[in-house]
Enzyme design. Sequence first.
Site: not given
Length: 138
Positions: A49-51, A69, A98, A110
């Site tokens: 996932d993004c983080s 995030s 995000h 990303h």
Amino acid sequence: MATGALVMGPPKAHATSASTASNITATAKRYLGTPYKFGASTSRTDIFDCSSFTKYVYKKHGIYLPRTSKQQSRVGSFVPRSQLRPGDLVFFYSPVHHVAIYIGDGKIIHTYGKPGVTISSIKSGWWSKKYQTARRVG
């Protein structure tokens, strides 16, 4: 008059150094196309996932970030949008949910949804409108 030597350890890695930023960008690009999955474990590299993506990439370069995030948006120092440099973390939405890595020339790397890890522009369009803040970490 007192004399003595000041002993300093090796410098810490900073995402703001050109070589560290280049290495962070290169590491991130190795995962282009890796699928997105919300809540992905930070110990996996087959999904992100993004983080978890930013946490993993920076950890490979000795920079330890918190898990989410929102937490990541509180580390390092604030960077105005006009002064972004490769290696800076860029955050989107309000409240923040995000995170991306700035790679230069108005582009971020990303992960989200169907494309998985991808490169996007923040100069115009959707990502430009959702931009919130950036942080320089190291």
